[in-house]
Design a protein around this motif. Structure first.
Motif, mmCIF file in Angstrom:
data_model
loop_
_atom_site.group_PDB
_atom_site.id
_atom_site.type_symbol
_atom_site.label_atom_id
_atom_site.label_comp_id
_atom_site.label_asym_id
_atom_site.label_seq_id
_atom_site.Cartn_x
_atom_site.Cartn_y
_atom_site.Cartn_z
ATOM 1 N N ARG A 87 0.828 -1.207 0.000
ATOM 2 C CA ARG A 87 0.000 0.000 0.000
ATOM 3 C C ARG A 87 0.866 1.263 0.000
ATOM 4 O O ARG A 87 0.550 2.243 -0.682
ATOM 5 C CB ARG A 87 -0.922 0.003 1.213
ATOM 6 C CG ARG A 87 -2.081 -0.946 1.060
ATOM 7 C CD ARG A 87 -3.031 -0.844 2.213
ATOM 8 N NE ARG A 87 -4.144 -1.774 2.035
ATOM 9 C CZ ARG A 87 -5.089 -1.977 2.922
ATOM 10 N NH1 ARG A 87 -5.051 -1.323 4.079
ATOM 11 N NH2 ARG A 87 -6.052 -2.819 2.688
ATOM 12 N N ARG A 90 2.258 1.741 -3.521
ATOM 13 C CA ARG A 90 1.276 2.247 -4.478
ATOM 14 C C ARG A 90 1.042 3.744 -4.297
ATOM 15 O O ARG A 90 0.884 4.477 -5.266
ATOM 16 C CB ARG A 90 -0.049 1.498 -4.299
ATOM 17 C CG ARG A 90 -0.047 0.134 -4.891
ATOM 18 C CD ARG A 90 -1.423 -0.487 -4.762
ATOM 19 N NE ARG A 90 -1.433 -1.826 -5.344
ATOM 20 C CZ ARG A 90 -2.468 -2.610 -5.292
ATOM 21 N NH1 ARG A 90 -3.573 -2.236 -4.662
ATOM 22 N NH2 ARG A 90 -2.417 -3.800 -5.833
ATOM 23 N N GLN A 91 1.014 4.199 -3.063
ATOM 24 C CA GLN A 91 0.812 5.621 -2.819
ATOM 25 C C GLN A 91 2.024 6.422 -3.294
ATOM 26 O O GLN A 91 1.886 7.543 -3.738
ATOM 27 C CB GLN A 91 0.573 5.869 -1.333
ATOM 28 C CG GLN A 91 -0.791 5.391 -0.867
ATOM 29 C CD GLN A 91 -0.976 5.599 0.629
ATOM 30 O OE1 GLN A 91 -0.077 6.088 1.307
ATOM 31 N NE2 GLN A 91 -2.143 5.226 1.135
ATOM 32 N N GLU A 92 3.193 5.860 -3.179
ATOM 33 C CA GLU A 92 4.416 6.547 -3.578
ATOM 34 C C GLU A 92 4.462 6.748 -5.073
ATOM 35 O O GLU A 92 4.913 7.769 -5.569
ATOM 36 C CB GLU A 92 5.625 5.737 -3.099
ATOM 37 C CG GLU A 92 6.872 6.530 -2.997
ATOM 38 C CD GLU A 92 7.968 5.718 -2.322
ATOM 39 O OE1 GLU A 92 8.876 5.306 -3.057
ATOM 40 O OE2 GLU A 92 7.891 5.489 -1.114
ATOM 41 N N ARG A 94 1.891 7.051 -7.122
ATOM 42 C CA ARG A 94 0.769 7.834 -7.628
ATOM 43 C C ARG A 94 1.116 9.312 -7.712
ATOM 44 O O ARG A 94 0.473 10.062 -8.402
ATOM 45 C CB ARG A 94 -0.460 7.645 -6.749
ATOM 46 C CG ARG A 94 -1.124 6.304 -6.952
ATOM 47 C CD ARG A 94 -2.402 6.218 -6.157
ATOM 48 N NE ARG A 94 -3.018 4.919 -6.344
ATOM 49 C CZ ARG A 94 -4.076 4.504 -5.725
ATOM 50 N NH1 ARG A 94 -4.667 5.280 -4.824
ATOM 51 N NH2 ARG A 94 -4.588 3.323 -5.952
ATOM 52 N N ARG A 95 2.098 9.746 -6.993
ATOM 53 C CA ARG A 95 2.410 11.169 -6.961
ATOM 54 C C ARG A 95 2.875 11.706 -8.270
ATOM 55 O O ARG A 95 3.215 11.399 -9.219
ATOM 56 C CB ARG A 95 3.481 11.436 -5.927
ATOM 57 C CG ARG A 95 2.955 11.247 -4.544
ATOM 58 C CD ARG A 95 4.040 11.575 -3.556
ATOM 59 N NE ARG A 95 3.590 11.227 -2.224
ATOM 60 C CZ ARG A 95 4.311 11.363 -1.170
ATOM 61 N NH1 ARG A 95 5.526 11.817 -1.240
ATOM 62 N NH2 ARG A 95 3.853 11.026 -0.001
#
Length: 95
Positions: A87, A90-92, A94-95
């Motif tokens: 998780r 994935r957030q990393e 998306r930036r």
């Protein structure tokens, strides 16, 4: 060098066999009573051995259960950590 060297065969000289006289048959004796083997006989003959056997069996079964429990706990913790890492990754991205 690589050929095996077999020993020379022994010389065997057959000897004449002298047969012993055949003994007269005697009446058959009754067979002895069969020896029973089981838990009841073990407890009667040596109670300490039976108790030791039961204790050893219990220790082995308990250690196996403990090993399964520790493995399950380790896998569940690893799964949670891996889920958190995925998780976070994935957030990393998306930036």
């Amino acid at each position: 060098m690589f050929k095996p060297k077999y020993p020379t065969p022994d010389t065997y000289v057959p000897t004449a066999h002298i047969h012993a006289p055949v003994p007269v048959e005697q009446p058959a004796r009754p067979a002895p009573a069969p020896v029973r083997s089981g838990v009841v006989d073990l407890v009667r003959s040596n109670p300490a051995a039976a108790v030791t056997g039961f204790v050893v069996t219990g220790v082995v079964l308990t250690s196996m259960l403990l090993a399964v429990a520790i493995t399950g706990l380790a896998l569940s913790i690893s799964g949670v950590v891996l889920l958190l890492l995925v998780r976070m990754a994935r957030q990393e991205f998306r930036r």
